[in-house]
Scaffold this active site. Sequence first.
Site, PDB file in Angstrom:
ATOM      1  CD  GLU A  63      -2.980   0.962   2.319  1.00 41.20           C
ATOM      2  OE1 GLU A  63      -3.271  -0.170   2.747  1.00 41.20           O
ATOM      3  OE2 GLU A  63      -3.503   2.007   2.746  1.00 41.20           O
ATOM      4  CD  GLU A  80      -7.692   6.067   6.773  1.00 42.91           C
ATOM      5  OE1 GLU A  80      -6.896   5.137   6.600  1.00 42.91           O
ATOM      6  OE2 GLU A  80      -7.507   7.219   6.344  1.00 42.91           O
ATOM      7  NE  ARG A  83      -8.514  13.084   8.395  1.00 38.11           N
ATOM      8  CZ  ARG A  83      -8.121  12.527   7.256  1.00 38.11           C
ATOM      9  NH1 ARG A  83      -8.895  12.605   6.185  1.00 38.11           N
ATOM     10  NH2 ARG A  83      -6.980  11.882   7.179  1.00 38.11           N
ATOM     11  CE  LYS A 110      -1.362   8.853   9.141  1.00 40.39           C
ATOM     12  NZ  LYS A 110      -1.952   8.681   7.811  1.00 40.39           N
ATOM     13  CG  ASP A 125      -3.256  10.975   5.486  1.00 39.81           C
ATOM     14  OD1 ASP A 125      -2.230  10.501   5.997  1.00 39.81           O
ATOM     15  OD2 ASP A 125      -4.018  10.306   4.766  1.00 39.81           O
ATOM     16  CD  GLU A 156      -1.029   8.185   1.349  1.00 41.96           C
ATOM     17  OE1 GLU A 156      -0.367   7.875   2.358  1.00 41.96           O
ATOM     18  OE2 GLU A 156      -2.269   8.120   1.319  1.00 41.96           O
TER      19      GLU A 156
END
Length: 839
Positions: free
Chosen positions: A176, A300, A351, A375, A380, A408
């Site tokens: 991933e 998630e 969020r 994080k 994100d 990402e």
Amino acid sequence: MRLLHFLLVTLVAAEDGLDGWLRYAPLDLGHKHVSFPTSIVALNSSKDSPVYTAGLELQKGFKGILSQNLKISHDGRPTSSAIIVGTVAEYSKTSNKPLNAPKLKEDGFWLSTHGNTVTILGQNERGALYGAFEYLSRLAQGDLSPATYATSPDAPIRWVNHWDNLNGTGTHGSVERGYGGDSIFYKDNVIYQDLSRVTDYARLLASIRINGVVINNVNADPAFLTDKYLEGVARIASHFRPYGVKVGLSLNFASPQLIGGLNTFDPLDPSVVEWWRTTTNKVYKYVPDMAGYLVKANSEGQPGPLTYNRTLLDGANMFAKAAKPHGGIVMFRAFVYDSVNLKESDWKADRANAAVDHFKQFDGQFDDNVVVQIKYGPIDFQVREPASPLFANIPKTNVAIELQVTQEYLGQQCHLVYLPPLWNTILDFDLRVDNKKTLVRDVLSGERFKRNLGGYVAVSNVGVNSTWLGSHLAMSNLYAYGRMAWEPTVDVKATLDDWTRLTFGLDKSVINTINKMSMQSWPAYEQYTGNLGIQTLTDILYAHYGPNPPSQDDNPWGQWTRADADSIGMDRTVWNGTGFAGQYPTEVARRYERIETTPDDLLLWFHHVPYTHRLHSGKTVIQHFYDEHYKGAETAHSFLAMWKSLKGKIDKQRYEEVLFRLVYQAGHSIVWRDAINNFYHNKSGIADKSKRVGNHPWRIEAESMTLKGYAPIAVNPFFTASGFKGIVTTSNAPGTATTKVNFPSGTYDLAVGYYDIIRGKANWKVYINDKLLGAWDGDNEDKLGHWPSEFLDGHSATRITFDGVKIKKGDTIKIVGTPNGPELAPVDYIVLLPKGIID
Ligand SMILES: *[C@@H]1O[C@H](CO)[C@@H](O)[C@H](O)[C@H]1NC(C)=O
Ligand SMILES: *[C@@H]1O[C@H](CO)[C@@H](O)[C@H](O)[C@H]1NC(C)=O
Ligand SMILES: *[C@@H]1O[C@H](CO)[C@@H](O)[C@H](O)[C@H]1NC(C)=O
Ligand SMILES: *[C@@H]1O[C@H](CO)[C@@H](O)[C@H](O)[C@H]1NC(C)=O
Ligand SMILES: *[C@@H]1O[C@H](CO)[C@@H](O)[C@H](O)[C@H]1NC(C)=O
Ligand SMILES: *[C@@H]1O[C@H](CO)[C@@H](O)[C@H](O)[C@H]1NC(C)=O
């Protein structure tokens, strides 16, 4: 003569990147007379020992760098003209020389190199290996000066996480967010028998002083806890062990139910507690020195304690108690948020508030072997975020930061983006807890709040590709990550130069050029993706790769921009917005609460303002967007000339592979630039003062050409096509698009904007007056490794450029597109670029 021979040897050798920065390329000593050690004494004869590994590594290094074969012995009795490597304790036993090394922290080492006498002593065996790598790094960089120094890590946790799946092979790979091929651990639900790539990887990790690796995806497959897979996990651990890297596992919270035969996974249910206890005992039978667990719970769609109305604290401490007797730690991710019920219609929903909302209440109650893994920013891995306020809110809890080496949201290794300057904005940030200096890095080291445990984690999704990350240049991020986790104040430019010397050699122009490109790369990427803290404006619902600003809004994911016809940005103030700014300690909260004191680069993160709002710079928000996007794309184009200046100074294979990606990046930066500018131009109706947006005088739109077997198509999203339209073939036969050039005769760079989707390999040919200029296939999905797309959009949009083409007014340009499967040879435009024009 000797120098010439040396150059030839080093330049012709094809290099595929597999050795990373541990190439041990021959060093040209010129006329220098240097005396080197002639033997190695490694103070441990157990093959599992990192000290033993250090001996082998020193031997390998001397062979490569100096063409010398050194013998290794393992019995003490140190002699002069030897490299002695071992632990401080072992050395003190065997040596009669007193040692006046300063006190080392766990994993630290002391290095003393004076010509032919070299002493490398670790606080533990791992530290000794780190010292050996340090010495070799000095040699490989041509630094032969005598030195004596000690170094210890800033923080005890220096891990990498892998998001590798057991299953899934195929185009998307089983990793991933991996862009360098499939997993090095697993294929088709089996752990590889041949784990040689794991050994290669362990070596790279040890050389940058990484001491832990979590080998499976945080979206965890419970099968890892079964005997069938634990046997393989033990084999993986045995490949990392000689390098001092401990293995950890990601857990699936519902395992007791999924594989344990229980009908619950309630963390307070005694049968569940017992199941985890016995399962953990079993895990440690297979891997006695396992580092611990990593848990993504209630995030998630992952299961977690909230299913049973239990708390995250209940969940974390359950694992902590199971791992504690074995010395294991539990990394518990703070990435917990509601991705289902969040409503954009609620101005106060946010969020970004989630981590503090979930975790602050439990401060001081986590077991001492729990580490909350946070994080770097509250959303994100975006191109710019403020430091997560959670770092300031749980002073009685162990914390680690989660970074991404894998890019990402940052170009997926197809765009050069050197990340350490971005990481520095977080690590050096002063949170001002209790109005006192509180740098994020001092929270991580444990120093600020007096914690014993804490540190660094990076998601490092290497794959089977020989480049590891898909791109040679992306490896500087992995290298620098390790260096920064050890010493967060390290100079990121100097670190980059070390990496370049080790990776590409000692040529000054190579070092300076790669430095210049890399240091400009993150700012450029921010310029052509998302500015002023609006986030990377990528497609968050699909590939996380190309541009798609509206995908941020009108869904419950909470990465909103709240862009409408007049204004943009998230109002995160306390007085009128989501209150997020108030999660910071007073001084910082006050700064972010007001537009006047919020730095421009985070303006839209904290405030909702009209497009016409004037920044501190004096520009309006919208004009800033336009200008930055043009500047960023220009910088991306400038990398090409810089790289081309290195032709002949870098081996051909790596030169060509990097060049291919830089050409691609330059083209894709135009896709980004135009998509974002078109979108906000359309949304706001405000013209670009410099009249560039929507105005491309050197382009010929494909839909305006004379078409045969091709038809126009409205591209969706509209802003990912020049003129909002492209063309596709109408049957499975080739189509042609023809145009007569109406520009002055001259020499142009001719570029074709087109789309390369995941399925099918269409072919395109360009002719000038029926003479073939070039041909290519739609095979980027094989060459680039980014998450591809099946549609015409900002992920598949790309272009190819032919340099220096002579064209006369009245010439005919023809494109012949041959479709293949669903890839209908799509074309967007042709552009003829006079010298100096980038469009
Ligand atoms: C040698 O290495 C092994 C394996 O790492 C370790 O168990 C042992 O304690 C070491 N011996 C000494 C004397 O350091
Ligand atoms: C592979 O496993 C992951 C994690 O368990 C899961 O999310 C994914 O859907 C699986 N993919 C396939 C192709 O089975
Ligand atoms: C959790 O609590 C909510 C409300 O407090 C209740 O509706 C729900 O049934 C509870 N769920 C469980 C599994 O106990
Ligand atoms: C690595 O990826 C490149 C494309 O980026 C590909 O051409 C090459 O074949 C791959 N090599 C390996 C060993 O997978
Ligand atoms: C305050 O919030 C409202 C929404 O509740 C919003 O419409 C308005 O623009 C905000 N005011 C300012 C000055 O940001
Ligand atoms: C924006 O696009 C819509 C159609 O998608 C069009 O009706 C409108 O005129 C455009 N506005 C501007 C300012 O380009």
